[in-house]
Design a protein around this motif. Sequence first.
Motif, PDB file in Angstrom:
ATOM      1  N   GLU A  24       0.814  -1.210   0.000  1.00 55.23           N
ATOM      2  CA  GLU A  24       0.000   0.000   0.000  1.00 55.23           C
ATOM      3  C   GLU A  24       0.849   1.263   0.000  1.00 55.23           C
ATOM      4  OE1 GLU A  24      -2.361  -0.790   3.497  1.00 55.23           O
ATOM      5  OE2 GLU A  24      -4.034  -1.467   2.258  1.00 55.23           O
ATOM      6  N   LEU A  25       2.031   1.185   0.633  1.00 59.23           N
ATOM      7  CA  LEU A  25       2.865   2.381   0.774  1.00 59.23           C
ATOM      8  C   LEU A  25       4.098   2.360  -0.123  1.00 59.23           C
ATOM      9  CD1 LEU A  25       2.685   2.689   4.664  1.00 59.23           C
ATOM     10  CD2 LEU A  25       1.321   3.912   2.944  1.00 59.23           C
ATOM     11  N   ASP A  26       4.435   1.202  -0.674  1.00 57.25           N
ATOM     12  CA  ASP A  26       5.583   1.021  -1.568  1.00 57.25           C
ATOM     13  C   ASP A  26       6.916   1.386  -0.899  1.00 57.25           C
ATOM     14  OD1 ASP A  26       6.504   0.026  -4.006  1.00 57.25           O
ATOM     15  OD2 ASP A  26       6.683   2.033  -4.867  1.00 57.25           O
ATOM     16  N   VAL A  27       7.016   1.081   0.397  1.00 56.17           N
ATOM     17  CA  VAL A  27       8.236   1.294   1.179  1.00 56.17           C
ATOM     18  C   VAL A  27       8.454   0.019   1.982  1.00 56.17           C
ATOM     19  CG1 VAL A  27       9.332   2.684   2.990  1.00 56.17           C
ATOM     20  CG2 VAL A  27       7.858   3.796   1.310  1.00 56.17           C
ATOM     21  N   ASP A  28       9.728  -0.342   2.194  1.00 54.73           N
ATOM     22  CA  ASP A  28       9.995  -1.585   2.925  1.00 54.73           C
ATOM     23  C   ASP A  28       9.647  -1.447   4.409  1.00 54.73           C
ATOM     24  OD1 ASP A  28      12.674  -1.431   4.658  1.00 54.73           O
ATOM     25  OD2 ASP A  28      12.970  -0.212   2.858  1.00 54.73           O
ATOM     26  N   LEU A  29       9.409  -2.598   5.031  1.00 57.16           N
ATOM     27  CA  LEU A  29       8.950  -2.634   6.418  1.00 57.16           C
ATOM     28  C   LEU A  29       9.983  -2.114   7.407  1.00 57.16           C
ATOM     29  CD1 LEU A  29       7.117  -6.089   6.487  1.00 57.16           C
ATOM     30  CD2 LEU A  29       6.248  -3.844   5.824  1.00 57.16           C
ATOM     31  N   VAL A  30      11.260  -2.303   7.104  1.00 58.67           N
ATOM     32  CA  VAL A  30      12.310  -1.809   7.995  1.00 58.67           C
ATOM     33  C   VAL A  30      12.304  -0.284   7.994  1.00 58.67           C
ATOM     34  CG1 VAL A  30      14.791  -1.761   8.456  1.00 58.67           C
ATOM     35  CG2 VAL A  30      13.697  -3.898   7.745  1.00 58.67           C
ATOM     36  N   ASP A  31      12.286   0.329   6.811  1.00 55.30           N
ATOM     37  CA  ASP A  31      12.267   1.793   6.739  1.00 55.30           C
ATOM     38  C   ASP A  31      10.977   2.378   7.303  1.00 55.30           C
ATOM     39  OD1 ASP A  31      14.781   2.727   5.732  1.00 55.30           O
ATOM     40  OD2 ASP A  31      14.274   1.859   3.791  1.00 55.30           O
ATOM     41  N   LEU A  32       9.892   1.627   7.214  1.00 55.25           N
ATOM     42  CA  LEU A  32       8.636   2.105   7.801  1.00 55.25           C
ATOM     43  C   LEU A  32       8.681   2.071   9.327  1.00 55.25           C
ATOM     44  CD1 LEU A  32       5.935   0.528   5.479  1.00 55.25           C
ATOM     45  CD2 LEU A  32       6.461   2.971   5.750  1.00 55.25           C
ATOM     46  N   GLY A  33       9.665   1.369   9.884  1.00 53.35           N
ATOM     47  CA  GLY A  33       9.779   1.279  11.336  1.00 53.35           C
ATOM     48  C   GLY A  33       8.876   0.224  11.943  1.00 53.35           C
ATOM     49  N   LEU A  34       8.407  -0.710  11.134  1.00 54.00           N
ATOM     50  CA  LEU A  34       7.501  -1.754  11.613  1.00 54.00           C
ATOM     51  C   LEU A  34       8.233  -2.931  12.252  1.00 54.00           C
ATOM     52  CD1 LEU A  34       4.940  -1.791   8.671  1.00 54.00           C
ATOM     53  CD2 LEU A  34       4.714  -0.680  10.905  1.00 54.00           C
ATOM     54  N   ILE A  35       9.525  -3.058  11.985  1.00 52.09           N
ATOM     55  CA  ILE A  35      10.323  -4.132  12.578  1.00 52.09           C
ATOM     56  C   ILE A  35      10.999  -3.560  13.822  1.00 52.09           C
ATOM     57  CG2 ILE A  35      12.169  -5.805  12.226  1.00 52.09           C
ATOM     58  CD1 ILE A  35       9.698  -6.218  10.389  1.00 52.09           C
ATOM     59  N   TYR A  36      10.610  -4.063  14.975  1.00 50.64           N
ATOM     60  CA  TYR A  36      11.128  -3.534  16.237  1.00 50.64           C
ATOM     61  C   TYR A  36      12.408  -4.233  16.687  1.00 50.64           C
ATOM     62  CZ  TYR A  36       6.751  -0.953  17.113  1.00 50.64           C
ATOM     63  OH  TYR A  36       5.693  -0.088  17.051  1.00 50.64           O
ATOM     64  N   ASP A  37      12.511  -5.543  16.408  1.00 50.60           N
ATOM     65  CA  ASP A  37      13.678  -6.285  16.884  1.00 50.60           C
ATOM     66  C   ASP A  37      13.854  -7.558  16.073  1.00 50.60           C
ATOM     67  OD1 ASP A  37      15.859  -6.640  18.748  1.00 50.60           O
ATOM     68  OD2 ASP A  37      14.680  -8.222  19.698  1.00 50.60           O
ATOM     69  N   PRO A  87       5.492  -0.602  21.755  1.00 49.60           N
ATOM     70  CA  PRO A  87       4.923   0.733  21.617  1.00 49.60           C
ATOM     71  C   PRO A  87       4.120   0.843  20.325  1.00 49.60           C
ATOM     72  CG  PRO A  87       7.243   0.776  21.020  1.00 49.60           C
ATOM     73  CD  PRO A  87       6.948  -0.616  21.521  1.00 49.60           C
ATOM     74  N   ALA A  88       3.107   1.661  20.373  1.00 47.94           N
ATOM     75  CA  ALA A  88       2.276   1.873  19.189  1.00 47.94           C
ATOM     76  C   ALA A  88       3.104   2.532  18.088  1.00 47.94           C
ATOM     77  CB  ALA A  88       1.078   2.741  19.542  1.00 47.94           C
ATOM     78  N   TRP A  89       2.933   2.050  16.867  1.00 43.98           N
ATOM     79  CA  TRP A  89       3.666   2.607  15.733  1.00 43.98           C
ATOM     80  C   TRP A  89       3.198   4.036  15.476  1.00 43.98           C
ATOM     81  CZ3 TRP A  89       2.255   4.709  11.069  1.00 43.98           C
ATOM     82  CH2 TRP A  89       3.293   4.935  10.160  1.00 43.98           C
ATOM     83  N   ASN A  90       4.142   4.884  15.094  1.00 41.35           N
ATOM     84  CA  ASN A  90       3.794   6.234  14.663  1.00 41.35           C
ATOM     85  C   ASN A  90       4.805   6.687  13.610  1.00 41.35           C
ATOM     86  OD1 ASN A  90       5.946   8.054  15.955  1.00 41.35           O
ATOM     87  ND2 ASN A  90       5.243   6.817  17.705  1.00 41.35           N
ATOM     88  N   ILE A  91       4.517   7.767  12.926  1.00 42.34           N
ATOM     89  CA  ILE A  91       5.357   8.179  11.796  1.00 42.34           C
ATOM     90  C   ILE A  91       6.774   8.550  12.209  1.00 42.34           C
ATOM     91  CG2 ILE A  91       3.431   8.871  10.338  1.00 42.34           C
ATOM     92  CD1 ILE A  91       4.091  11.789  11.034  1.00 42.34           C
ATOM     93  N   ASP A  92       6.991   8.855  13.464  1.00 45.44           N
ATOM     94  CA  ASP A  92       8.342   9.164  13.921  1.00 45.44           C
ATOM     95  C   ASP A  92       9.258   7.944  13.884  1.00 45.44           C
ATOM     96  OD1 ASP A  92       7.740  11.842  14.357  1.00 45.44           O
ATOM     97  OD2 ASP A  92       7.082  11.453  16.418  1.00 45.44           O
ATOM     98  N   LEU A 102       7.326   9.133   1.288  1.00 42.40           N
ATOM     99  CA  LEU A 102       5.894   9.281   1.524  1.00 42.40           C
ATOM    100  C   LEU A 102       5.457  10.734   1.679  1.00 42.40           C
ATOM    101  CD1 LEU A 102       5.433   6.271   3.959  1.00 42.40           C
ATOM    102  CD2 LEU A 102       4.806   6.388   1.524  1.00 42.40           C
ATOM    103  N   GLY A 103       6.395  11.661   1.599  1.00 47.23           N
ATOM    104  CA  GLY A 103       6.060  13.073   1.711  1.00 47.23           C
ATOM    105  C   GLY A 103       5.672  13.504   3.103  1.00 47.23           C
ATOM    106  N   VAL A 104       6.223  12.803   4.101  1.00 49.94           N
ATOM    107  CA  VAL A 104       5.923  13.123   5.501  1.00 49.94           C
ATOM    108  C   VAL A 104       6.964  14.126   6.005  1.00 49.94           C
ATOM    109  CG1 VAL A 104       5.792  12.189   7.836  1.00 49.94           C
ATOM    110  CG2 VAL A 104       4.905  10.860   5.916  1.00 49.94           C
ATOM    111  N   HIS A 105       6.505  15.155   6.616  1.00 51.10           N
ATOM    112  CA  HIS A 105       7.414  16.165   7.170  1.00 51.10           C
ATOM    113  C   HIS A 105       7.456  16.031   8.680  1.00 51.10           C
ATOM    114  CE1 HIS A 105       7.512  18.003   3.241  1.00 51.10           C
ATOM    115  NE2 HIS A 105       6.188  17.938   3.221  1.00 51.10           N
ATOM    116  N   GLY A 106       8.634  16.178   9.223  1.00 48.15           N
ATOM    117  CA  GLY A 106       8.742  16.128  10.665  1.00 48.15           C
ATOM    118  C   GLY A 106       9.749  15.157  11.159  1.00 48.15           C
TER     119      GLY A 106
END
Length: 106
Positions: A24-37, A87-92, A102-106
């Motif tokens: 859906e986002l065309d970005v890998d899971l590691v860069d998305l921050g979805l892999i915690y450990d 912890p809950a995932w967030n864009i940070d 993804l054009g996310v600023h911050g």
Amino acid sequence: MDKKDLSAEELQVVAALEKVIDPELDVDLVDLGLIYDVTVTDKHCDVTMTLTTMGCPIGNVLASQISQAVMSVPVVETCDLNLVWEPAWNIDMMSRYAKVALGVHG
């Protein structure tokens, strides 16, 4: 996840996981921050991860792709996925690359 704390085997797993793309986002899971450990002990890998939302409709697809990626690493014979919500995932949690893509600023 801080890659500098990972073993050579764990870094191989992370490299394999970087090839798993969120469709859906065309970005890998590691860069998305979805892999915690990622831990590898005695040819067994544990992956602790989350999803962007609890009701993620592609959760099962991602889990299957993650398992395939991890099992493609020669030093891994078995794998467990640990899905967590804290912890809950967030864009940070996204890498700079993912934020730019993804054009996310911050």
